[in-house]
Design a protein around this motif. Structure first.
Motif, PDB file in Angstrom:
ATOM      1  N   ASP A  55     -21.994  32.650   2.418  1.00  0.00           N
ATOM      2  CA  ASP A  55     -22.581  32.321   3.727  1.00  0.00           C
ATOM      3  C   ASP A  55     -21.481  31.901   4.691  1.00  0.00           C
ATOM      4  OD1 ASP A  55     -25.789  31.858   3.121  1.00  0.00           O
ATOM      5  OD2 ASP A  55     -24.526  31.317   1.426  1.00  0.00           O
ATOM      6  N   HIS A  57     -21.052  29.760   8.241  1.00  0.00           N
ATOM      7  CA  HIS A  57     -21.728  28.835   9.162  1.00  0.00           C
ATOM      8  C   HIS A  57     -20.858  28.652  10.409  1.00  0.00           C
ATOM      9  CE1 HIS A  57     -24.795  26.865   6.373  1.00  0.00           C
ATOM     10  NE2 HIS A  57     -24.189  27.766   5.628  1.00  0.00           N
ATOM     11  N   GLN A  59     -20.922  26.284  13.492  1.00  0.00           N
ATOM     12  CA  GLN A  59     -21.634  25.055  13.883  1.00  0.00           C
ATOM     13  C   GLN A  59     -21.095  24.547  15.215  1.00  0.00           C
ATOM     14  OE1 GLN A  59     -23.359  22.932  11.188  1.00  0.00           O
ATOM     15  NE2 GLN A  59     -23.970  21.377  12.655  1.00  0.00           N
ATOM     16  N   LEU A  75     -19.712  24.339   0.569  1.00  0.00           N
ATOM     17  CA  LEU A  75     -19.184  24.643   1.909  1.00  0.00           C
ATOM     18  C   LEU A  75     -17.752  24.139   2.052  1.00  0.00           C
ATOM     19  CD1 LEU A  75     -22.206  23.865   4.248  1.00  0.00           C
ATOM     20  CD2 LEU A  75     -21.014  26.045   4.098  1.00  0.00           C
ATOM     21  N   LYS A 135     -26.410  27.286  16.646  1.00  0.00           N
ATOM     22  CA  LYS A 135     -25.838  27.359  15.299  1.00  0.00           C
ATOM     23  C   LYS A 135     -26.159  28.728  14.732  1.00  0.00           C
ATOM     24  CE  LYS A 135     -26.091  25.138  10.710  1.00  0.00           C
ATOM     25  NZ  LYS A 135     -24.720  25.347  10.288  1.00  0.00           N
ATOM     26  N   VAL A 137     -25.781  31.291  11.449  1.00  0.00           N
ATOM     27  CA  VAL A 137     -25.499  31.341  10.010  1.00  0.00           C
ATOM     28  C   VAL A 137     -25.732  32.761   9.508  1.00  0.00           C
ATOM     29  CG1 VAL A 137     -26.142  30.480   7.719  1.00  0.00           C
ATOM     30  CG2 VAL A 137     -26.141  28.929   9.675  1.00  0.00           C
TER      31      VAL A 137
END
Length: 422
Positions: A55, A57, A59, A75, A135, A137
């Motif tokens: 994944d 991300h 942010q 993460l 955000k 993802v």
């Protein structure tokens, strides 16, 4: 990781490119190779694909866009972008995912298709408005990861043998349980790969379709207009032998799955419960009759994922006694054990872990188990009967993997104990 112009990989478009699908046609997404946003997006994607990231991300914070990669379930920080560059990067990603770039107040979902070194890949994308921006993802989906063998999931030989026997039965209900991200879908895909799709009509209904099968398997994506129950009813008129349902979320889906399993179809699905035997109680809570559950249950598997010790830098390690006792390892277990721990090397990016493996528990619908279910047996009684037939829990499977040097006591404790506090 610096993602600004100075370190840009401007040959990236040749190795990596985003693909846009329009009216059934696929073409390369436009964009000037030398533009900053194009180079940054390509760099983020290539870096993620090279490091086995699951994944990505992005942010938003007050003065930057923070980039984090999820690797082996954890993460990791992976750089940041200044706000002026972040806007263009997000716009390019939203365009490639088929989202509206002028919509910044509503959550949006989409799918990104890409090519990297000649390989076709995709990503499931989600964009949500936050305090400081949006955000974004992405869950990276690699068709090669779908071609996982049942043998490589990490089942104990006796568990694997029983599971293979279970998925070969002509009809009934097979469930894989566990929380989100515990590898349930991978187990179902690996199981479907074991079945002969040339002589069987295999259909799947998923939300979303994570990986595409090559041949002979029809896959349907759930939408608002066509939810799970509607697609499942339609499938039953398509002469299916095997039906894979991405997840049983509601009483109606469960009712259809049980009826299908009782009327000559093999139904494979997932359910969110802490362990295998709890799935029986969950089905009762969702309105299923005990005698129907008894008649249809073929096998219930519960699983979690633990990180594997890095094969390059693992070395013998004297774990503290308290840590070992936390997962039930006593002095008697230590004879012939190989306790290892990765110290960290460039191969595992200093974490001491590389890759993940499952820990499993499997309940098979034997005559005794079915009889106990129809008699509405409680959990301790079901557990006692399962134990007589060789059942062992996930924590016991994890214990075996710790003693074999595959993983660490802490990994097993985090995977199992935190989700099923006694």
């Amino acid at each position: 990781m610096d993602l600004t112009a100075e370190s840009g990989n401007w040959g990236a478009a040749k190795k990596f490119r985003l693909i846009i699908r329009e009216q059934g046609q696929a073409r390369e997404m436009g964009g000037n190779e030398m533009s900053l946003a194009v180079g940054i997006v390509d760099n983020i994607m290539m870096n993620a694909l090279d490091t086995r990231t699951s994944d990505i991300h992005l942010q938003p914070e007050r003065d930057q866009l923070r980039i984090r990669f999820r690797q082996d379930g954890v993460l990791h920080e992976n750089g940041q972008l200044p706000p002026e560059q972040a806007t263009n990067v997000l716009a390019r990603l939203k365009l490639s995912a088929g989202m509206r770039i002028d919509e910044q107040r509503e959550p949006q979902d989409g799918r990104i298709d890409m090519e990297y070194n000649g390989r076709r890949l995709s990503a499931r994308a989600s964009c949500v408005p936050c305090l400081n921006g949006e955000k974004f993802v992405m869950r990276l989906l690699d068709p090669q990861a779908m071609k996982v063998d049942l043998e490589s999931l990490g089942m104990q030989p006796e568990t694997q043998s029983k599971w293979v026997q279970s998925i070969q039965v002509p009809y009934g209900l097979i469930l894989v349980t566990g929380p989100t991200g515990s590898g349930k879908t991978s187990t179902l895909y690996a199981s479907l790969n074991k079945l002969d799709s040339r002589t069987r009509n295999i259909v799947t209904v998923e939300d979303p379709i994570e990986y595409e099968f090559d041949t002979n398997i029809a896959q349907v994506q759930v939408t608002e207009k066509t939810p799970f129950p509607r697609v499942m009813k339609a499938f039953l008129r398509q002469d299916p032998d095997v039906m894979m349902v991405g997840e049983i979320r509601d009483p109606e889906s469960l009712k259809i799955a049980i009826q299908a399993g009782l009327t000559g179809h093999l139904v494979m699905s997932t359910l969110h419960t802490n362990n295998a035997l709890e799935a029986i109680g969950r089905m009762v809570d969702m309105g299923a009759e005990w005698y129907l559950i008894s008649g249809v249950t073929v096998a219930i598997m519960a699983q979690r994922l633990v990180r594997r010790n890095c094969p390059k830098c693992s070395e013998p390690f004297p774990y503290p006694r308290e840590e070992l006792e936390m997962i039930g390892i006593t002095a008697e277990h230590m004879a012939g054990a190989t306790l290892l721990k990765g110290k960290g090397c460039p191969e595992c990016r200093g974490s001491g872990f590389k890759g993940r493996q499952g820990i499993f528990e499997l309940v098979v619908g034997t005559r005794d188990i079915k009889q106990a279910i129809s008699n509405q047996a409680d959990y301790p009684e079901l557990l006692a009967i399962a134990r007589q037939q060789g059942f062992f829990t996930m924590i016991e499977d994890g214990r075996k993997k710790v003693l074999a040097g595959i993983t660490t006591p802490d990994e097993v404790a985090k995977a199992v104990l935190t989700q099923a506090v006694e």
